[in-house]
Design a protein around this motif. Structure first.
Motif, PDB file in Angstrom:
ATOM      1  N   ALA A 106      69.046  54.211  48.570  1.00 25.21           N
ATOM      2  CA  ALA A 106      70.299  54.444  47.852  1.00 25.21           C
ATOM      3  C   ALA A 106      71.336  54.953  48.841  1.00 25.21           C
ATOM      4  O   ALA A 106      70.998  55.618  49.821  1.00 25.21           O
ATOM      5  CB  ALA A 106      70.107  55.448  46.720  1.00 25.21           C
ATOM      6  N   GLY A 107      72.579  54.632  48.601  1.00 29.07           N
ATOM      7  CA  GLY A 107      73.667  55.086  49.459  1.00 29.07           C
ATOM      8  C   GLY A 107      74.349  56.316  48.897  1.00 29.07           C
ATOM      9  O   GLY A 107      74.480  56.475  47.677  1.00 29.07           O
ATOM     10  N   GLY A 108      74.780  57.219  49.788  1.00 36.40           N
ATOM     11  CA  GLY A 108      75.580  58.366  49.392  1.00 36.40           C
ATOM     12  C   GLY A 108      74.842  59.471  48.676  1.00 36.40           C
ATOM     13  O   GLY A 108      75.479  60.346  48.069  1.00 36.40           O
ATOM     14  N   TYR A 109      73.520  59.478  48.723  1.00 37.59           N
ATOM     15  CA  TYR A 109      72.761  60.512  48.004  1.00 37.59           C
ATOM     16  C   TYR A 109      72.913  61.862  48.698  1.00 37.59           C
ATOM     17  O   TYR A 109      72.948  61.953  49.925  1.00 37.59           O
ATOM     18  CB  TYR A 109      71.282  60.129  47.952  1.00 37.59           C
ATOM     19  N   ARG A 110      72.990  62.923  47.905  1.00 37.35           N
ATOM     20  CA  ARG A 110      73.043  64.290  48.416  1.00 37.35           C
ATOM     21  C   ARG A 110      72.020  65.148  47.682  1.00 37.35           C
ATOM     22  O   ARG A 110      71.809  64.939  46.486  1.00 37.35           O
ATOM     23  CB  ARG A 110      74.454  64.880  48.253  1.00 37.35           C
ATOM     24  N   PRO A 111      71.358  66.063  48.387  1.00 36.30           N
ATOM     25  CA  PRO A 111      71.630  66.489  49.766  1.00 36.30           C
ATOM     26  C   PRO A 111      70.994  65.553  50.797  1.00 36.30           C
ATOM     27  O   PRO A 111      70.120  64.752  50.462  1.00 36.30           O
ATOM     28  CB  PRO A 111      70.953  67.870  49.828  1.00 36.30           C
ATOM     29  N   ARG A 112      71.476  65.679  52.033  1.00 34.42           N
ATOM     30  CA  ARG A 112      70.883  64.984  53.165  1.00 34.42           C
ATOM     31  C   ARG A 112      70.329  66.031  54.131  1.00 34.42           C
ATOM     32  O   ARG A 112      71.027  66.976  54.489  1.00 34.42           O
ATOM     33  CB  ARG A 112      71.939  64.143  53.905  1.00 34.42           C
ATOM     34  N   ASN A 113      69.095  65.871  54.501  1.00 32.13           N
ATOM     35  CA  ASN A 113      68.494  66.735  55.514  1.00 32.13           C
ATOM     36  C   ASN A 113      68.202  65.864  56.733  1.00 32.13           C
ATOM     37  O   ASN A 113      67.174  65.197  56.797  1.00 32.13           O
ATOM     38  CB  ASN A 113      67.205  67.379  54.992  1.00 32.13           C
ATOM     39  N   GLU A 114      69.157  65.852  57.660  1.00 32.84           N
ATOM     40  CA  GLU A 114      69.030  64.968  58.816  1.00 32.84           C
ATOM     41  C   GLU A 114      67.783  65.310  59.624  1.00 32.84           C
ATOM     42  O   GLU A 114      67.500  66.479  59.906  1.00 32.84           O
ATOM     43  CB  GLU A 114      70.269  65.082  59.709  1.00 32.84           C
TER      44      GLU A 114
ATOM     45  N   LEU B 280      68.609  58.180  56.238  1.00 36.24           N
ATOM     46  CA  LEU B 280      68.679  57.047  57.151  1.00 36.24           C
ATOM     47  C   LEU B 280      70.088  56.892  57.703  1.00 36.24           C
ATOM     48  O   LEU B 280      71.026  57.576  57.274  1.00 36.24           O
ATOM     49  CB  LEU B 280      68.276  55.755  56.422  1.00 36.24           C
ATOM     50  N   HIS B 281      70.243  55.978  58.652  1.00 36.14           N
ATOM     51  CA  HIS B 281      71.562  55.682  59.207  1.00 36.14           C
ATOM     52  C   HIS B 281      72.486  55.138  58.113  1.00 36.14           C
ATOM     53  O   HIS B 281      72.038  54.648  57.073  1.00 36.14           O
ATOM     54  CB  HIS B 281      71.446  54.644  60.330  1.00 36.14           C
ATOM     55  N   ASP B 282      73.783  55.190  58.387  1.00 40.78           N
ATOM     56  CA  ASP B 282      74.811  54.605  57.506  1.00 40.78           C
ATOM     57  C   ASP B 282      74.816  55.239  56.118  1.00 40.78           C
ATOM     58  O   ASP B 282      75.053  54.554  55.103  1.00 40.78           O
ATOM     59  CB  ASP B 282      74.616  53.082  57.386  1.00 40.78           C
ATOM     60  N   ASP B 283      74.551  56.544  56.051  1.00 40.05           N
ATOM     61  CA  ASP B 283      74.605  57.312  54.802  1.00 40.05           C
ATOM     62  C   ASP B 283      73.660  56.753  53.733  1.00 40.05           C
ATOM     63  O   ASP B 283      73.923  56.820  52.537  1.00 40.05           O
ATOM     64  CB  ASP B 283      76.034  57.353  54.251  1.00 40.05           C
ATOM     65  N   ARG B 284      72.528  56.200  54.179  1.00 41.74           N
ATOM     66  CA  ARG B 284      71.508  55.741  53.247  1.00 41.74           C
ATOM     67  C   ARG B 284      70.381  56.782  53.166  1.00 41.74           C
ATOM     68  O   ARG B 284      70.178  57.548  54.095  1.00 41.74           O
ATOM     69  CB  ARG B 284      70.901  54.407  53.701  1.00 41.74           C
ATOM     70  N   THR B 285      69.674  56.787  52.052  1.00 45.28           N
ATOM     71  CA  THR B 285      68.493  57.633  51.897  1.00 45.28           C
ATOM     72  C   THR B 285      67.346  56.763  51.408  1.00 45.28           C
ATOM     73  O   THR B 285      67.511  55.958  50.476  1.00 45.28           O
ATOM     74  CB  THR B 285      68.737  58.770  50.902  1.00 45.28           C
ATOM     75  N   LEU B 286      66.193  56.925  52.036  1.00 44.48           N
ATOM     76  CA  LEU B 286      64.984  56.236  51.600  1.00 44.48           C
ATOM     77  C   LEU B 286      64.177  57.177  50.723  1.00 44.48           C
ATOM     78  O   LEU B 286      63.968  58.345  51.071  1.00 44.48           O
ATOM     79  CB  LEU B 286      64.138  55.830  52.810  1.00 44.48           C
ATOM     80  N   PHE B 287      63.726  56.676  49.584  1.00 46.48           N
ATOM     81  CA  PHE B 287      62.862  57.435  48.685  1.00 46.48           C
ATOM     82  C   PHE B 287      61.491  56.758  48.659  1.00 46.48           C
ATOM     83  O   PHE B 287      61.392  55.535  48.494  1.00 46.48           O
ATOM     84  CB  PHE B 287      63.446  57.482  47.276  1.00 46.48           C
ATOM     85  N   LEU B 288      60.448  57.557  48.810  1.00 50.36           N
ATOM     86  CA  LEU B 288      59.089  57.035  48.866  1.00 50.36           C
ATOM     87  C   LEU B 288      58.231  57.736  47.821  1.00 50.36           C
ATOM     88  O   LEU B 288      58.115  58.964  47.817  1.00 50.36           O
ATOM     89  CB  LEU B 288      58.497  57.245  50.263  1.00 50.36           C
ATOM     90  N   PHE B 289      57.638  56.953  46.928  1.00 47.94           N
ATOM     91  CA  PHE B 289      56.732  57.466  45.899  1.00 47.94           C
ATOM     92  C   PHE B 289      55.294  57.113  46.289  1.00 47.94           C
ATOM     93  O   PHE B 289      55.017  55.979  46.689  1.00 47.94           O
ATOM     94  CB  PHE B 289      56.992  56.801  44.542  1.00 47.94           C
TER      95      PHE B 289
END
Length: 403
Positions: free
Chosen positions: A187-195, A213-222
């Motif tokens: 997903a893009g733009g998710y907050r918070p981000r922990n770099e 992830l790069h480019d303000d993306r966040t990966l979610f893993l279940f």
């Protein structure tokens, strides 16, 4: 050279790596890939060891370093987002001699593909539906197109390998399920981000993690403990299963599930190993997850796939294309190494997502002390450090290119 043309099924990790080294040895590889283009998204992998060494020989370390992530910490949080366990990645960096990076699997696949796209015939949007071995070649039938003949066929098409099914038999004869389902989306733009921090929330039998992830993306893993017939679930059914498993809405679950509902892409699969008595039959061989999947949770599948592709190409070169000799040596060199990795993955998987709070507490205590280098070497160092010595091969085409 008795064998010259090689058809490779799969354009993921093992396929392009094999094509690169076969070309370097003087063979003519062709790749056929069922997807219409290279896949994007998916999940991130830990990349180190012999796979890193082979990437270096392919001139890819700078690109991998740029595309990858240098994680500082694995952080386990509770329902309120408070850190309850974890460790810094310094210990992993020490164990791997500084040659460790986390990278999106699809990004690694794209980097490998760039190395072979101008020198290898690549057929997207097609698949092999029949394989017939004759005296001096293999006749294959593509789903879209006429029959074609090749000297050899290599299945590099992953856990659910079509080549393995067509030539060796049904998947359930070789698959050992480890009792987990894994799912991932972005997903893009998710907050918070922990770099540069891998954040994971655990409850009995389930884990939900996120990685910036790069480019303000966040990966979610279940990851969930479950045994399900994959054929019975479409994407809506997969999302419903994940919503049900995380329905308590603790930590950030509610917001992540809202992002999941809007997502148009979802990676969803069971966690399994592949165990086979032989990785070849006649003029057909398997490489990577198609032959010996250690499991997604082990984190070494891509590096092992690259290692096996390198050795397979090298042995074919060394044997002058005599496939019987090359395939036998390929297995002899790698089988013990792969068996060690699979046993390590099974040990890891058994404690990955404990089904009780008591089991979770004990697992978290182990994670806490694993940040101490001496203890890390004792607990998982043997599964991290590669002891296999890669054989030395000649690569005539590379030598001509650099001379």
């Amino acid at each position: 050279m008795s064998a010259k043309t090689v058809l490779i099924s799969g354009a993921g990790i093992a396929g392009p790596t094999l094509a690169f080294w076969l070309k370097a040895a003087g063979f003519e590889p062709t790749i056929v890939e069922r997807a219409p283009e290279l896949r994007r998204g998916g999940y991130v992998i830990d990349f180190w060891g012999l796979g890193y060494d082979i990437a270096e020989r392919m001139g890819l370390t700078r690109e991998i370093d740029r595309a990858g992530y240098h994680m500082r910490e694995l952080r386990i949080v509770n329902a309120h987002g408070e850190r309850i366990a974890g460790f810094g990645t310094k210990v992993l960096i020490e164990l791997t001699g500084g040659r460790y990076v986390m990278i999106e699997r699809s990004a690694l696949s794209h980097l490998l593909f760039e190395k072979i796209k101008d020198t290898t015939e690549i057929i997207f949007g097609n698949e092999i539906v029949a394989v017939q071995e004759l005296a001096d070649h293999v006749l294959i039938k593509l789903k879209h197109g006429a029959e074609r003949r090749f000297d050899l066929v290599i299945g590099a098409d992953g856990l659910h390998s079509a080549i393995r099914r067509l030539v060796f038999g049904r998947q359930d004869a070789f698959e050992k399920q480890l009792g987990y389902i894994v799912a991932a989306f972005e997903a893009g733009g998710y907050r918070p981000r922990n770099e540069d921090v891998y954040v994971a929330y655990n409850a009995p039998g389930r884990i939900l993690s996120r990685v910036a992830l790069h480019d303000d993306r966040t990966l979610f893993l279940f990851v969930i403990t479950a045994d399900v017939d994959m054929a019975l679930l479409d994407m809506s059914g997969q999302k419903a299963m994940l919503r049900d498993k995380f329905a308590d809405r603790k930590w950030e679950c509610e917001r992540i599930l809202d992002e999941l509902a809007r997502s148009k892409e979802l990676y969803f699969d069971r966690v399994s190993q592949i165990k086979m008595d032989r990785w070849s039959r006649g003029r057909v061989a398997l490489v990577g997850d198609a032959a010996f999947c250690v499991s997604l949770l082990a984190g070494q599948g891509s590096a092992l796939a690259m290692t096996a592709a390198f050795v397979l190409a090298g042995e074919l070169s060394k044997a002058g294309g005599r496939h019987e000799q090359a395939f036998a040596n390929y297995e002899r060199i790698l089988r013990a190494h792969i068996s060690v990795k699979q046993r390590g993955a099974e040990r890891f998987a058994s404690a990955f997502a404990p089904k009780t709070w008591r089991g979770l507490f004990f697992r978290n205590q182990v994670i806490k002390v694993s940040g101490i280098p001496r203890i890390a070497r004792l607990t998982f160092g043997r599964d991290i450090v590669d002891t296999l010595q890669l054989p030395t091969y000649r690569w005539p085409a590379l030598e001509l290119r650099t001379s």
